[in-house]
Design a protein around this motif. Structure first.
Motif, PDB file in Angstrom:
ATOM      1  N   UNK A  38      -1.725  -4.896  11.498  1.00  0.00           N
ATOM      2  CA  UNK A  38      -0.643  -3.918  11.583  1.00  0.00           C
ATOM      3  C   UNK A  38      -1.170  -2.613  11.012  1.00  0.00           C
ATOM      4  N   UNK A  39      -0.681  -1.499  11.530  1.00  0.00           N
ATOM      5  CA  UNK A  39      -1.158  -0.202  11.069  1.00  0.00           C
ATOM      6  C   UNK A  39      -0.023   0.800  11.126  1.00  0.00           C
ATOM      7  N   UNK A  40       0.121   1.601  10.081  1.00  0.00           N
ATOM      8  CA  UNK A  40       1.141   2.649  10.029  1.00  0.00           C
ATOM      9  C   UNK A  40       0.464   4.002  10.008  1.00  0.00           C
ATOM     10  N   UNK A  70      -6.635  -1.923   1.563  1.00  0.00           N
ATOM     11  CA  UNK A  70      -6.486  -1.640   0.149  1.00  0.00           C
ATOM     12  C   UNK A  70      -7.421  -0.581  -0.401  1.00  0.00           C
ATOM     13  N   UNK A 126       4.237   2.893  13.930  1.00  0.00           N
ATOM     14  CA  UNK A 126       3.977   1.580  13.333  1.00  0.00           C
ATOM     15  C   UNK A 126       3.513   0.663  14.441  1.00  0.00           C
ATOM     16  N   UNK A 137       0.865  -1.183   0.000  1.00  0.00           N
ATOM     17  CA  UNK A 137       0.000   0.000   0.000  1.00  0.00           C
ATOM     18  C   UNK A 137       0.896   1.226   0.000  1.00  0.00           C
ATOM     19  N   UNK A 194       1.430  -2.946  15.833  1.00  0.00           N
ATOM     20  CA  UNK A 194       0.842  -4.258  15.547  1.00  0.00           C
ATOM     21  C   UNK A 194       0.064  -4.700  16.769  1.00  0.00           C
ATOM     22  N   UNK A 198       2.957  -4.140  19.690  1.00  0.00           N
ATOM     23  CA  UNK A 198       4.187  -3.369  19.482  1.00  0.00           C
ATOM     24  C   UNK A 198       3.856  -1.974  18.967  1.00  0.00           C
ATOM     25  N   UNK A 199       4.680  -0.992  19.384  1.00  0.00           N
ATOM     26  CA  UNK A 199       4.601   0.375  18.870  1.00  0.00           C
ATOM     27  C   UNK A 199       6.024   0.821  18.550  1.00  0.00           C
ATOM     28  N   UNK A 222      10.804   0.651   9.101  1.00  0.00           N
ATOM     29  CA  UNK A 222      10.422  -0.028  10.345  1.00  0.00           C
ATOM     30  C   UNK A 222      10.005  -1.447   9.973  1.00  0.00           C
ATOM     31  N   UNK A 278       7.343  -0.882   7.001  1.00  0.00           N
ATOM     32  CA  UNK A 278       6.875   0.423   6.548  1.00  0.00           C
ATOM     33  C   UNK A 278       8.084   1.231   6.114  1.00  0.00           C
ATOM     34  N   UNK A 292       3.726   0.569   2.677  1.00  0.00           N
ATOM     35  CA  UNK A 292       3.413  -0.372   3.740  1.00  0.00           C
ATOM     36  C   UNK A 292       3.322  -1.745   3.112  1.00  0.00           C
ATOM     37  N   UNK A 334      -5.506 -10.406  13.711  1.00  0.00           N
ATOM     38  CA  UNK A 334      -4.215  -9.731  13.882  1.00  0.00           C
ATOM     39  C   UNK A 334      -4.135  -8.600  12.871  1.00  0.00           C
TER      40      UNK A 334
END
Lengths: 123, 106
Positions: free
Chosen positions: B98-100, B39, B81, A68, B83, B66-67, A117, A100, A81, B96
């Motif tokens: 993950x995010x940015x 997406x 970032x 992404x 999770x 996690x950060x 990261x 990322x 990402x 589960x």
């Protein structure tokens, strides 16, 4: 190329370089680049490549599942990402990872990695 | 607060707001904010909140594993970032994720 194509081309290039010759990743980072690898913070191309080339495996293969991207800031930067699988030679099961990148345009018309990261995704 | 403390405070705030009242997330986004959700690309605070409040569950609980954060360049932003796990009410197993984020001060 539109941003999605650019990010996919970068990702393709990054991981094929990683999988064939990790030392060559040095071209993709600069002095101000930062890598956080499983929580460990590393700065600068030399230190980043030292970390990546010292990882405890000879051979690996990344298989990318999702990419992404979004534009970031006024200067043509991009956030990318990635999620995928990482197969280490000799291991039975692939590891899952997310990564990322923040890419900044370079004067030569390509991109370098300012921010990186990496996290393994444990079940 | 140092950047790590700041990012952890942001993450704590973001997900508790998400879990308690998704409509309240509007103040965390602006007109030019972008969300890519599984997406799908969405732009602007209103559209982003419309997407998040229309997700097909009433209740959810994020638990963060996690950060990681890094400063993101001369404009003073931070990359964050994350999770973790997302438990939807009524589902047996957590998802589960993950995010940015790129976070800027306004």
């Amino acid at each position: 190329m539109n941003p999605d194509e650019v990010s996919r081309a970068f990702v393709e290039h990054y991981y094929s370089t990683f999988d064939s010759n990790r030392a060559a990743l040095a071209n993709l980072y600069q002095e101000g680049s930062m890598l956080t690898f499983e929580g460990q913070k590393i700065q600068g191309s030399q230190n980043i490549v030292a970390k990546l080339t010292s990882l405890p495996f000879q051979q690996c293969k990344h298989a990318i599942t999702t990419v992404d991207c979004q534009p970031s800031g006024p200067a043509g930067g991009m956030l990318v990402f990635v999620s995928g699988n990482l197969q280490l030679a000799g291991e039975q099961h692939a590891l899952k990872f997310s990564q990322m990148f923040h890419l900044i345009p370079s004067p030569q018309g390509s991109f370098y990695v300012l921010n990186d990261i990496f996290r393994l995704n444990y079940a």
